[in-house]
Structures are given as structure tokens and as C-alpha cells.
Design an enzyme around this catalytic site. Sequence first.
Site, PDB file in Angstrom:
ATOM      1  N   TYR A 295      -4.645  -7.753   5.416  1.00  0.00           N
ATOM      2  CA  TYR A 295      -5.125  -6.587   5.989  1.00  0.00           C
ATOM      3  C   TYR A 295      -6.597  -6.264   5.485  1.00  0.00           C
ATOM      4  O   TYR A 295      -6.940  -6.356   4.336  1.00  0.00           O
ATOM      5  CB  TYR A 295      -4.216  -5.231   5.251  1.00  0.00           C
ATOM      6  CG  TYR A 295      -4.720  -3.850   5.732  1.00  0.00           C
ATOM      7  CD1 TYR A 295      -5.155  -3.309   6.930  1.00  0.00           C
ATOM      8  CD2 TYR A 295      -5.074  -2.888   4.439  1.00  0.00           C
ATOM      9  CE1 TYR A 295      -5.804  -2.095   7.271  1.00  0.00           C
ATOM     10  CE2 TYR A 295      -5.919  -1.798   4.902  1.00  0.00           C
ATOM     11  CZ  TYR A 295      -5.960  -1.112   6.061  1.00  0.00           C
ATOM     12  OH  TYR A 295      -6.530  -0.053   6.172  1.00  0.00           O
TER      13      TYR A 295
ATOM     14  N   ASP B  79       2.678  -7.446  -0.192  1.00  0.00           N
ATOM     15  CA  ASP B  79       2.618  -6.356   0.483  1.00  0.00           C
ATOM     16  C   ASP B  79       3.673  -6.319   1.810  1.00  0.00           C
ATOM     17  O   ASP B  79       3.501  -7.278   2.655  1.00  0.00           O
ATOM     18  CB  ASP B  79       1.181  -6.016   1.048  1.00  0.00           C
ATOM     19  CG  ASP B  79       1.057  -4.864   1.921  1.00  0.00           C
ATOM     20  OD1 ASP B  79       1.757  -4.387   2.510  1.00  0.00           O
ATOM     21  OD2 ASP B  79      -0.214  -4.531   2.067  1.00  0.00           O
TER      22      ASP B  79
ATOM     23  N   LYS C 291       3.342   4.090   6.646  1.00  0.00           N
ATOM     24  CA  LYS C 291       3.922   3.482   7.825  1.00  0.00           C
ATOM     25  C   LYS C 291       5.340   3.458   7.957  1.00  0.00           C
ATOM     26  O   LYS C 291       5.823   4.560   8.162  1.00  0.00           O
ATOM     27  CB  LYS C 291       3.297   1.860   7.843  1.00  0.00           C
ATOM     28  CG  LYS C 291       2.219   1.681   7.229  1.00  0.00           C
ATOM     29  CD  LYS C 291       1.004   2.115   8.360  1.00  0.00           C
ATOM     30  CE  LYS C 291      -0.320   2.081   8.243  1.00  0.00           C
ATOM     31  NZ  LYS C 291      -0.889   1.887   7.049  1.00  0.00           N
TER      32      LYS C 291
HETATM   33  N1  PLP Z   1      -1.362  -2.709   3.559  1.00  0.00           N
HETATM   34  C1  PLP Z   1      -1.356  -2.869   4.888  1.00  0.00           C
HETATM   35  C2  PLP Z   1      -0.471  -4.276   5.315  1.00  0.00           C
HETATM   36  C3  PLP Z   1      -1.790  -1.987   5.729  1.00  0.00           C
HETATM   37  O1  PLP Z   1      -1.601  -2.275   7.239  1.00  0.00           O
HETATM   38  C4  PLP Z   1      -2.371  -0.711   5.331  1.00  0.00           C
HETATM   39  C5  PLP Z   1      -2.914   0.194   6.353  1.00  0.00           C
HETATM   40  O2  PLP Z   1      -3.169   0.050   7.405  1.00  0.00           O
HETATM   41  C6  PLP Z   1      -2.867  -0.626   4.055  1.00  0.00           C
HETATM   42  C7  PLP Z   1      -1.974  -1.766   3.040  1.00  0.00           C
HETATM   43  C8  PLP Z   1      -3.358   0.566   3.384  1.00  0.00           C
HETATM   44  O3  PLP Z   1      -2.508   1.713   3.344  1.00  0.00           O
HETATM   45  P1  PLP Z   1      -3.151   3.278   3.563  1.00  0.00           P
HETATM   46  O4  PLP Z   1      -3.645   3.315   4.895  1.00  0.00           O
HETATM   47  O5  PLP Z   1      -1.780   4.006   3.573  1.00  0.00           O
HETATM   48  O6  PLP Z   1      -4.011   3.466   2.385  1.00  0.00           O
END
Ligand code: PLP
Length: 388
Positions: free
Chosen positions: A101, A173, A198
Site C-alpha cells: 500500500y 497487513d 475498511k
Molecule cells: N493498509 C492497507 C492495505 C490499506 O489499504 C490502507 C489504506 O488504504 C492502510 C493500511 C492505511 O489505513 P488508514 O487509511 O485507515 O490509515
Amino acid sequence: MSKRQINTIAVRTGIETDTTHGAVVPPIYLSTNYSFLGYDRKGDYDYSRSANPTRNLLAQALAELEGGAGAVITNTGMAAVHLVCALLNPGDILIAPHDCYGGSYRLFDSLSARGLFEVIFVDQNDEDALGQAFARGAKLIWLETPSNPLLRLVDIKKIAEQAKSHGTLVAVDNTFLSPALQQPLYLGADIVVHSATKYINGHSDVVIGAVISKTVELHEKLAWWANCQGQTGSAFDSYLTLRGLRTLGPRMRTHQENAAVVANFLATQSQIKHVYYPGLSTHPQHDLAKCQQSGFGAMLSFELDADKSQRIEFIEKLQLFCLAESLGGVESLIAHPATMTHAGMSAAAQLEAGITPELFRISVGLEDSRDLVADLTQALSVIGTRNE
Ligand code: PLP
């Protein structure tokens, strides 16, 4: 009682625990602070940054869902990613996926540039590159499977075994699947991270994160840092997320039923060069997905065989897919990773990770799949039919 199933944990956590009024749904505790029982006599709670009853219920649910010893609820998913970095010291090595990400990539890259640790970005399916990185004595390896946005998988069990032999901690993750479809701690990981923004919350109205640890020792270390650095989530966000979590199982089921319909439809369209979805038998890691995951999820991406103006027209024509960041909500979304979610990566890093300007990512929602296919059909018609 025997170990409870996912849907039972998600639905029942905290239900009928209110001893004051017998409320079926647990009340929300918004208070910042809690009275001491007396001089030098603290009760269970003192200050909500350190601990809060509502946040604790969400943490309890997520720890049980992932099979961990404890969970820290953070104020965003990025705070969860950042919290895990607290385990690293200057000189330590972090191995991260070259196609993770964009926000995680930017964080690792920026902290490494400040000398807080050293990051090595590798294609984790390249056994030689991964072997060389492990040989340097990494403290932590970060996995993201399936990856954002190309839905590439890595074999968690295999990499965890390799990591153990090098004394390396494994963090995964698990945002794209949620514990309903993948449980990395049972595959050998030490830590699971979620952007609970999400699927866990699932309604696109809270930004929140979680870090679940396999051992009490790791959990206590991370909980200490979360309080110290002020990364814990709010009671209100925790309350909403616990409410969303209760329907995780049925949501994930419908999400992925719809995703299968959309992926199969896109795969037959001549205006589309390639569809990336682990549920398609053409996906190079379809077999790994079948044994590592308990479902294929509802994220997919595809490359449109279209020039820039046609890509813009396609996006403008769509009515049931919002052009928006994020994923995992009840509503369908479409994103253009190169200019949106992964814009934090340099053009060279994007290309290296396979993120082209033709690539689009879809988060398939809970609408009727027939309407989603009809919408895509009418939007694709602006490109015409190729190969006629
Ligand atoms: N990890 C993944 C795979 C994500 O898609 C995202 C955000 O899109 C994050 C971490 C970061 O999360 P947040 O947007 O809740 O800070």
C-alpha cells in the site's frame, strides 16, 4: 465453552454485559477520565488514552477473531502501521514488499530516510532477493497479502518458517481480507495489522486501525508504545467499528459473491487487457489463495485497453462505482492507483511495482451484482469493442 466461530465472536462481543441497566448492546464510554478508588488506588481505568472500556471491547473482539493474545486499537490504519515500527531501532532492518500500500511504502521509506531503521523493499515472491534480504539479519518482515492494488499473494506459512529460522518477526497487513477470510497468526505470523477503516468497520464512516499480537509480551510492548505515542483510537470510533464488525461475516460473503460475478464479467470484455483477482483460475496464485484464504475477497483490479481520454470518459460514465479512495465499505468504489492511492510512490517505484496508468482498482460493494455489471457494461461501451 468450545472455541467460538468467527460470526459468533463478531456478533456477540460485549452483548449483555451491562450490569447497570441490563442493556443488550454495550453502552459507549465517552468519559476522558475515571475516578480513582482512593489515594493511590486506581480502578480498571484512569485515562482514556491508556485504556477505555468501549475501545477494549473492540480490541477483545479483534484479538479473538485473529487468534491473538491482545489487540491495540489505533486512531488510523497508518497509526497501526507506524506503531509496529516502534519495534525497530536504528540499525535494524525491515523487509517490506515492493508493491505494498502506497501509504505504508511512504512511511517505511520516510522513517528509513531519517535513520530510524533501514528498509529493504523486495519482490517477496523472488526467492533469491528474499533470501538475500533475510541473510542481512532483518528484525521484521512486513507482508501484505493480497497486495494493494495488484492482488499478488505471498505464502505466509512459508515466509514465516523462513523468518523464524533467521529470528525475524513477521507482521501481516490483513486489511484486504479481514479475519473472516484469512487468519495470519495461525499461519505463523507474530503480528496482524488492519486498516479497520475498511472491511472491519465496513461502512466508510470511520478511520481506525488495529494491531493484534500473538503473544502477551509483544502485545504489552505495543500497547505501551501506543499510549506513549498517543496513537490509541477514540471511544466513539471504537463504538461505531464494533457495530460494523457485528455483520462482518454476512457482509464478506455477499461482497465476494458479487466480486466473483464482476471479475468473471470483466475477464470476458475485449476492452480489458487483464483482470487481477485471486478467485479467477487464471490468477497465478489461485491455488495458494485456495489453501491460505477461506475466500477470495472482494478487491480486484484491471487494466483498461484505452487511452487517457477514454479512461476519463469511462470513469465519468460509471454511476454505481464512486471514484474514491479507500475500500471495504458497503458501496462499490473505483480507484486509479497511479493518481490516487499510490500517488505517494515515485513514478519509477510505481512502474517497478506494476502500477500502470491503465490500472484501475475496484472495491466491490453489496449492491445487486446485476446492476453492477450493467453499469460497467454501459461505461465500457465508450471505449467501443476491440478485436472486432
Ligand atoms: N493498509 C492497507 C492495505 C490499506 O489499504 C490502507 C489504506 O488504504 C492502510 C493500511 C492505511 O489505513 P488508514 O487509511 O485507515 O490509515
